[in-house]
Design a protein around this motif. Structure first.
Motif, PDB file in Angstrom:
ATOM      1  N   ARG A 143      15.378  84.830  17.782  1.00  0.00           N
ATOM      2  CA  ARG A 143      13.991  85.298  17.835  1.00  0.00           C
ATOM      3  C   ARG A 143      13.026  84.117  17.913  1.00  0.00           C
ATOM      4  NH1 ARG A 143      11.508  88.142  19.912  1.00  0.00           N
ATOM      5  NH2 ARG A 143       9.787  88.390  18.432  1.00  0.00           N
ATOM      6  N   TYR A 144      13.319  83.059  17.163  1.00  0.00           N
ATOM      7  CA  TYR A 144      12.475  81.865  17.209  1.00  0.00           C
ATOM      8  C   TYR A 144      12.401  81.341  18.641  1.00  0.00           C
ATOM      9  CZ  TYR A 144      11.049  76.983  16.564  1.00  0.00           C
ATOM     10  OH  TYR A 144      10.399  75.770  16.658  1.00  0.00           O
ATOM     11  N   VAL A 145      13.555  81.232  19.275  1.00  0.00           N
ATOM     12  CA  VAL A 145      13.604  80.715  20.645  1.00  0.00           C
ATOM     13  C   VAL A 145      12.792  81.595  21.581  1.00  0.00           C
ATOM     14  CG1 VAL A 145      15.147  80.402  22.631  1.00  0.00           C
ATOM     15  CG2 VAL A 145      15.792  79.493  20.385  1.00  0.00           C
ATOM     16  N   GLU A 146      12.961  82.912  21.444  1.00  0.00           N
ATOM     17  CA  GLU A 146      12.262  83.828  22.346  1.00  0.00           C
ATOM     18  C   GLU A 146      10.749  83.725  22.188  1.00  0.00           C
ATOM     19  OE1 GLU A 146      12.647  88.438  23.903  1.00  0.00           O
ATOM     20  OE2 GLU A 146      14.100  87.578  22.507  1.00  0.00           O
ATOM     21  N   LYS A 147      10.286  83.671  20.943  1.00  0.00           N
ATOM     22  CA  LYS A 147       8.845  83.602  20.713  1.00  0.00           C
ATOM     23  C   LYS A 147       8.269  82.263  21.170  1.00  0.00           C
ATOM     24  CE  LYS A 147       9.162  84.904  16.355  1.00  0.00           C
ATOM     25  NZ  LYS A 147       8.756  85.256  14.972  1.00  0.00           N
ATOM     26  N   ARG A 148       8.997  81.177  20.938  1.00  0.00           N
ATOM     27  CA  ARG A 148       8.512  79.849  21.316  1.00  0.00           C
ATOM     28  C   ARG A 148       8.586  79.621  22.823  1.00  0.00           C
ATOM     29  NH1 ARG A 148       6.025  76.319  17.665  1.00  0.00           N
ATOM     30  NH2 ARG A 148       6.782  74.650  19.029  1.00  0.00           N
ATOM     31  N   SER A 149       9.394  80.385  23.514  1.00  0.00           N
ATOM     32  CA  SER A 149       9.562  80.178  24.951  1.00  0.00           C
ATOM     33  C   SER A 149       8.326  80.564  25.751  1.00  0.00           C
ATOM     34  CB  SER A 149      10.751  80.998  25.470  1.00  0.00           C
ATOM     35  OG  SER A 149      10.431  82.383  25.502  1.00  0.00           O
ATOM     36  N   ASP A 152       8.502  86.057  25.469  1.00  0.00           N
ATOM     37  CA  ASP A 152       8.995  87.029  24.509  1.00  0.00           C
ATOM     38  C   ASP A 152       9.125  88.397  25.177  1.00  0.00           C
ATOM     39  OD1 ASP A 152       9.736  88.324  22.234  1.00  0.00           O
ATOM     40  OD2 ASP A 152       7.883  87.959  21.126  1.00  0.00           O
ATOM     41  N   GLY A 153      10.301  89.000  25.049  1.00  0.00           N
ATOM     42  CA  GLY A 153      10.555  90.307  25.632  1.00  0.00           C
ATOM     43  C   GLY A 153      11.217  90.256  26.996  1.00  0.00           C
ATOM     44  N   TYR A 154      11.342  89.063  27.555  1.00  0.00           N
ATOM     45  CA  TYR A 154      11.925  88.929  28.887  1.00  0.00           C
ATOM     46  C   TYR A 154      13.310  88.271  28.859  1.00  0.00           C
ATOM     47  CZ  TYR A 154       7.600  90.330  31.159  1.00  0.00           C
ATOM     48  OH  TYR A 154       6.509  91.045  31.585  1.00  0.00           O
TER      49      TYR A 154
END
Length: 350
Positions: A143-149, A152-154
């Protein structure tokens, strides 16, 4: 070949928007998990493209092999200029050595996301498996990676999708969740079984391909980070070869251990910036003082190189020294025993 440079990415964009297939852009390391993630999506009829990144710390050779085996198109992109600022101060910190795994993955997804838009792809994916790695592949880390990328959601993880929340790609019918996997944990038996089902027999062993997780390399990198504000590419490449000795705060000696390393160090030697040291008419190591300064310990470095040669330990030895921008000169030094020289060796991280 089945890969292309980043400059050719627009060649992937479909010109017939009315018949556009679902397209996914995936991070590819070339390992089994990456291969399977791509094939799991491709067997659903999804147009799969891979992207693999290169820096001085990892390359795309395994990804190139995976692309050649599967026929999946591969983009290779050097991201060194964007990687080094993140490496200097990763928000989530380092792993065991100098490996900023979580922020590294976030940066890769960020760059892939930017290219996703150029490619006209619908989402991103990777071969990550929940619980496979105790720090970087647990759910909070994902989740950290997704939000920092910034995307998020893709991001879809096809091998562990059924152990993760439903994504918009699945909700919209771009991906059939029933055909995704529920792998978790460190066992590779499920992956090996799926590989057999998909007729994948040639894949690399699950060994790390990142030098930032290597104790010896990490020790040298930490020394470089402590003594230099900027890290030129060739100095990062030099960290891969030879013995590295810190003689004083402004003087580092890099010295080959064999002919192959001597050749690599010679290739990276800058005659306008470095001092070069080698034996005169005798086999021995090639030494380079990187970014020579006025206070550089030339006699000490020459003695160390002589000590690792076949010169007699108690007799003067002739050594060729070439200072930056100057002609070679021959000096005489007493060899320094390797046991004594070991006190200046840059040690691996613990």
């Amino acid at each position: 070949m089945n890969y292309c440079s980043a400059t050719n990415i627009l060649a992937f964009h479909s010109t017939d928007c009315s018949k556009k297939k679902t397209r996914a852009l995936g991070l590819c390391s070339g390992g089994l998990d990456s291969i399977l993630a791509g094939l799991v999506l491709r067997r659903q009829g999804i147009d799969v493209v891979w992207i693999s990144f290169e820096t001085p710390f990892f390359d795309a050779e395994k990804a190139r092999a995976a692309a050649a085996q599967t026929g999946i198109e591969l983009i290779v992109k050097d991201i060194t200029d964007r990687y080094l600022p993140m490496l200097a101060a990763p928000p989530a910190g380092y792993g065991q050595f100098v490996n900023p795994c979580m922020d590294c993955h976030a940066l890769m997804f960020r760059i892939a996301g930017e290219m996703m838009e150029e490619l006209g792809a619908d989402f991103l994916f990777s071969g990550e498996v929940v619980g496979q790695r105790p720090m970087s592949q647990v759910k909070p880390s994902l989740r950290y990676v997704e939000k920092r990328s910034g995307y998020d959601g893709y991001i879809l993880r096809p091998l562990s999708a059924k152990n993760l929340p439903v994504t918009f790609m699945e909700e919209k019918g771009l991906v059939d969740r029933d055909q995704l996997c529920d792998f978790s944990g460190r066992s590779r038996k499920p992956q090996m079984a799926l590989a057999k089902q998909l007729a994948i027999t040639d894949y690399p062993a699950p060994a790390g391909g990142c030098l930032l997780t290597d104790a010896g390399f990490a020790g040298r990198l930490k020394d470089l980070m402590a003594h230099r504000q900027k890290w030129p590419r060739r100095e990062l490449d030099l960290l891969k070869y030879g013995r590295h000795l810190r003689l004083d705060a402004g003087t580092k000696l890099v010295m080959g251990r064999n002919k192959a390393e001597n050749e690599q160090i010679e290739r990276l030697y800058d005659p306008d910036a470095d001092s070069r040291i080698r034996m005169n008419q005798m086999a021995g190591p090639l030494g380079v003082i990187v970014e020579h300064t006025a206070g550089a310990c030339i006699l000490q470095a020459a003695g160390i190189c002589a000590g690792y040669s076949k010169a007699a330990g108690d007799q003067p030895a002739e050594v060729e020294v070439t200072l930056p921008g100057k002609a070679c000169q021959v000096i005489s030094v007493i060899p320094i025993n390797p046991e004594i020289a070991s006190q200046w060796m840059i040690l691996p991280c613990k």
